[in-house]
Design a protein around this motif. Sequence first.
Motif, short mmCIF file in Angstrom:
data_model
loop_
_atom_site.label_atom_id
_atom_site.label_comp_id
_atom_site.label_asym_id
_atom_site.label_seq_id
_atom_site.Cartn_x
_atom_site.Cartn_y
_atom_site.Cartn_z
N PHE A 113 0.88 -1.17 0.00
CA PHE A 113 0.00 0.00 0.00
C PHE A 113 0.91 1.21 0.00
CE2 PHE A 113 -4.58 0.25 0.97
CZ PHE A 113 -4.74 1.58 0.65
N ASP A 114 1.10 1.82 -1.16
CA ASP A 114 2.11 2.86 -1.31
C ASP A 114 1.62 4.27 -0.98
OD1 ASP A 114 4.74 3.70 -1.89
OD2 ASP A 114 4.11 4.34 -3.88
N MET A 115 0.37 4.58 -1.27
CA MET A 115 -0.10 5.95 -1.05
C MET A 115 -1.55 5.96 -0.57
SD MET A 115 1.34 8.10 -4.27
CE MET A 115 2.64 7.41 -5.25
N LEU A 116 -1.82 6.87 0.36
CA LEU A 116 -3.17 7.15 0.84
C LEU A 116 -3.18 8.63 1.21
CD1 LEU A 116 -6.02 6.27 1.81
CD2 LEU A 116 -4.97 5.77 4.02
N TYR A 135 0.75 -4.40 3.08
CA TYR A 135 1.75 -3.79 3.96
C TYR A 135 2.02 -2.37 3.50
CZ TYR A 135 5.20 -4.95 0.34
OH TYR A 135 5.91 -5.05 -0.83
N THR A 136 2.46 -1.53 4.44
CA THR A 136 2.64 -0.12 4.14
C THR A 136 3.66 0.50 5.06
OG1 THR A 136 1.42 1.92 3.66
CG2 THR A 136 0.83 0.74 5.69
N GLU A 137 4.02 1.72 4.75
CA GLU A 137 4.82 2.57 5.62
C GLU A 137 3.94 3.79 5.87
OE1 GLU A 137 6.10 1.72 2.39
OE2 GLU A 137 6.80 -0.14 3.28
N ALA A 138 3.23 3.80 6.98
CA ALA A 138 2.22 4.82 7.26
C ALA A 138 2.80 6.00 8.04
CB ALA A 138 1.07 4.20 8.05
N SER A 139 2.40 7.18 7.65
CA SER A 139 2.78 8.38 8.39
C SER A 139 2.06 8.40 9.74
CB SER A 139 2.40 9.62 7.59
OG SER A 139 0.99 9.76 7.55
N GLU A 140 2.47 9.33 10.58
CA GLU A 140 1.76 9.54 11.85
C GLU A 140 0.28 9.80 11.60
OE1 GLU A 140 2.39 9.42 15.07
OE2 GLU A 140 4.57 9.28 15.09
N LEU A 141 -0.01 10.50 10.52
CA LEU A 141 -1.38 10.88 10.21
C LEU A 141 -2.21 9.71 9.69
CD1 LEU A 141 -0.06 13.99 8.50
CD2 LEU A 141 -1.54 14.08 10.49
N ALA A 142 -1.60 8.85 8.89
CA ALA A 142 -2.33 7.72 8.30
C ALA A 142 -2.41 6.52 9.24
CB ALA A 142 -1.68 7.30 6.99
N ARG A 143 -1.51 6.43 10.18
CA ARG A 143 -1.45 5.27 11.07
C ARG A 143 -2.81 4.93 11.71
NH1 ARG A 143 2.29 4.58 16.52
NH2 ARG A 143 1.17 2.75 17.26
N PRO A 144 -3.55 5.88 12.27
CA PRO A 144 -4.84 5.52 12.89
C PRO A 144 -5.83 4.90 11.91
CG PRO A 144 -4.14 7.67 13.66
CD PRO A 144 -3.21 7.29 12.53
N ALA A 145 -5.88 5.40 10.67
CA ALA A 145 -6.80 4.83 9.69
C ALA A 145 -6.41 3.39 9.37
CB ALA A 145 -6.81 5.68 8.41
N PHE A 146 -5.13 3.14 9.22
CA PHE A 146 -4.68 1.77 8.96
C PHE A 146 -4.98 0.87 10.15
CE2 PHE A 146 -2.19 3.77 5.55
CZ PHE A 146 -2.33 2.84 4.53
N GLU A 147 -4.78 1.36 11.36
CA GLU A 147 -5.09 0.55 12.54
C GLU A 147 -6.57 0.22 12.60
OE1 GLU A 147 -1.68 1.55 15.82
OE2 GLU A 147 -3.21 3.09 15.53
N ARG A 148 -7.44 1.18 12.31
CA ARG A 148 -8.88 0.92 12.32
C ARG A 148 -9.25 -0.12 11.26
NH1 ARG A 148 -8.92 6.54 13.08
NH2 ARG A 148 -9.36 6.93 10.87
N ALA A 149 -8.47 -0.20 10.19
CA ALA A 149 -8.73 -1.17 9.12
C ALA A 149 -8.10 -2.53 9.40
CB ALA A 149 -8.23 -0.62 7.79
N GLY A 150 -7.49 -2.70 10.58
CA GLY A 150 -6.96 -4.01 10.96
C GLY A 150 -5.48 -4.22 10.72
N TYR A 151 -4.75 -3.18 10.40
CA TYR A 151 -3.31 -3.30 10.21
C TYR A 151 -2.62 -3.26 11.57
CZ TYR A 151 -3.73 -2.30 5.20
OH TYR A 151 -4.04 -2.34 3.87
N ALA A 152 -1.54 -4.01 11.69
CA ALA A 152 -0.73 -4.02 12.91
C ALA A 152 0.57 -3.27 12.66
CB ALA A 152 -0.42 -5.45 13.33
#
Length: 162
Positions: free
Chosen positions: A82-85, A117-134
């Motif tokens: 997952f490269d961009m959001l 898999y992704t490299e999430a910013s501080e800003l995107a991290r919560p959205a990925f966590e809500r979607a089930g990413y660890a």
Amino acid sequence: MAYIIRPFTVDDAPALASLTLAAIRHVGARQYGPAQIAAWASRHPGAERFIARAEGGSEISVAADADDAPVAYALVEPDGHFDMLYCHPDHTRKGLAEQLLADCETKARVMGAPRLYTEASELARPAFERAGYAVLHRRDFEIEHGEETVPIHNYAMEKLLD
């Protein structure tokens, strides 16, 4: 406001490039400093890069407003990276990240990816966590920008697909 999630078209490329910079500069400033924002924005791909990525097999999901103008997007590669959001600052906190993540997850499953898999910013991290990413770990690194080496970080995250 009503939004639709739809596939990327070549005509979307300039809008995606513009909204990416707006997101980095305005939304990014909530968690990152000015030097980090400048370095991050300098690595941003132009419109032609979106076209090349789509032609190369990446799936780009676009959130569009009632006028069919892109306001957010997500890009997932065939291997599940997952490269961009990104979401335009005027359209944040409206559930678009969650909708785009779900759409890309469906596409990744169709592509046969065993995980996302992704490299999430501080800003995107919560959205990925809500979607089930660890979160696997924090990634501290540096970006060369002009005469500076700018420290920045993001988070390696993963979601296994069954």
